[in-house]
Design an enzyme around this catalytic site. Structure first.
Site, PDB file in Angstrom:
ATOM      1  CD  GLU A 189      19.223 -63.239 -29.503  1.00  0.00           C
ATOM      2  OE1 GLU A 189      19.912 -63.263 -28.458  1.00  0.00           O
ATOM      3  OE2 GLU A 189      19.694 -63.430 -30.633  1.00  0.00           O
ATOM      4  CG  ASN A 199      20.127 -70.988 -32.267  1.00  0.00           C
ATOM      5  OD1 ASN A 199      19.198 -71.447 -32.927  1.00  0.00           O
ATOM      6  ND2 ASN A 199      20.447 -69.709 -32.281  1.00  0.00           N
ATOM      7  CG  ASP A 236      16.643 -70.471 -38.742  1.00  0.00           C
ATOM      8  OD1 ASP A 236      17.156 -69.619 -37.981  1.00  0.00           O
ATOM      9  OD2 ASP A 236      17.218 -70.930 -39.737  1.00  0.00           O
TER      10      ASP A 236
END
Length: 344
Positions: free
Chosen positions: A247, A212, A221
């Site tokens: 996650e 991220n 995503d």
């Protein structure tokens, strides 16, 4: 008309998909009085796709028959054994069978895809009015299934969400296990025999925060979505797959012993390690799993598997560990549960 309304009220009165399918079959049997009515769903992937009987009733039956939740894929009929069912699904339209007089087939769809067929056998083919009535009932069935999906599934991955876990854990583990003659193992496929046990696994993406941070949340995503697809292809059609948030993913399954469970989780670990994720490249997952013991609560089983995940992440990551094996090796202290108290 009042009878139809009563049946529709029954159909939408349950939040259990198994009960919904049985209720649909019962309603159509009572409304149309056919020789038989059944719902068949497609399960499996690729050339291994099979027909699973969700619910079936014949004229003299008191209750509907179904295939067990953990039915072995190899024991189910292949898709190509019933070509008219395939034709009905592909055409997404009502069909009158050419091979069997009085057989009418209806596609059964979700908001995303056609997943199976409804078969009604009667002395003569269903007339247009009856076909429209059944199609209308199936539209209501589809809409309600869509509402269940919205409340029970993760919007990104389509996997089951966390709030459904406790209920399905207790429901599935309280059912009797299926025994019987099983085919020989083929190409490493996991077999489920008389000594099968339930297992719970927790899957955590290694270094997901850096994905991220380095590539942005949209790419993050995409990684989650692709991992969910790898999970579907790595596990059996009837294994329960959940996204718990972030996650973290959970699997609830049936397998013959620790070795069978380990092989299933190891398959996912290896498939993930060699998959080329766009822009990100290679990622890995750490996995911990445990058998579900008699009297286990969802939280106690999850906690054991989560401890095994933590061990994997603190000992190099990209590993699969069983909690019981770690206890035997002296890494953890076995916990004994008495009522609501944990004794160490």
């Amino acid at each position: 008309m009042s009878e139809l309304v009563d049946h529709l009220a029954d159909l939408t009165g349950f939040r259990d998909r198994d009960v919904m399918d049985v209720t649909l079959v019962v309603a159509l049997r009572e409304i149309l009085e056919p020789t038989s009515v059944a719902i068949y769903r497609q399960v499996g992937e690729g050339t291994e796709r099979r027909w699973l009987t969700r619910a079936k009733m014949q004229a003299g039956d008191d209750t509907a028959t179904t295939d067990p939740t953990w039915a072995n894929l190899d024991l189910l009929p292949r898709l190509d054994e019933y070509p008219e069912r395939v034709q009905c699904m592909d055409g997404q339209a009502v069909m009158l069978s050419k091979a069997q007089v009085g057989l009418t087939l209806f596609p059964v769809a979700t908001d995303v895809e056609v997943v199976g067929v409804l078969e009604i056998v009667s002395d003569t083919p269903l007339g247009i009015s009856a076909q429209r009535q059944v199609s209308s009932i199936l539209r209501i069935y589809r809409n309600f299934q869509g509402l269940l999906d919205y409340s029970e599934r993760d919007t990104l991955t389509g996997l089951l969400n966390r709030k459904t876990f406790d209920e399905s854990f207790l429901k599935l583990t309280s059912r009797p296990r299926v025994t019987g003659v099983e085919p020989q193992a083929d190409e490493g496929r996991r077999q489920v025999g008389a000594q099968a046990r339930y297992w719970l696994g927790v899957i955590d993406i290694d270094h997901f925060k850096s994905v991220n941070d380095n590539f942005g949340h949209l790419i993050g995503d995409e990684v989650l979505l692709l991992l969910s697809r790898l999970m579907r292809s790595s596990f059996r059609y009837n294994d329960r797959l959940y996204r718990f948030g972030g996650e973290e993913f959970v699997v609830l399954m049936l397998a013959d012993g620790e070795t069978g469970a380990w092989q299933a989780f190891e398959r996912l670990r290896a498939n993930t390690e060699r998959y080329p994720f766009p822009q990100v490249g290679r990622i890995s997952v750490s996995i911990g799993f445990t058998d579900i013991k008699p009297g286990d609560s969802p939280s106690s089983a999850f906690e054991r598997a989560d401890k095994a995940v933590y061990f994997a992440k603190t000992h190099g990551r990209n590993q699969v560990h069983c909690h019981a094996t770690l206890v035997e090796a002296g890494h953890f202290v076995e916990e004994t549960i008495v009522g609501d108290m944990e004794l160490f």
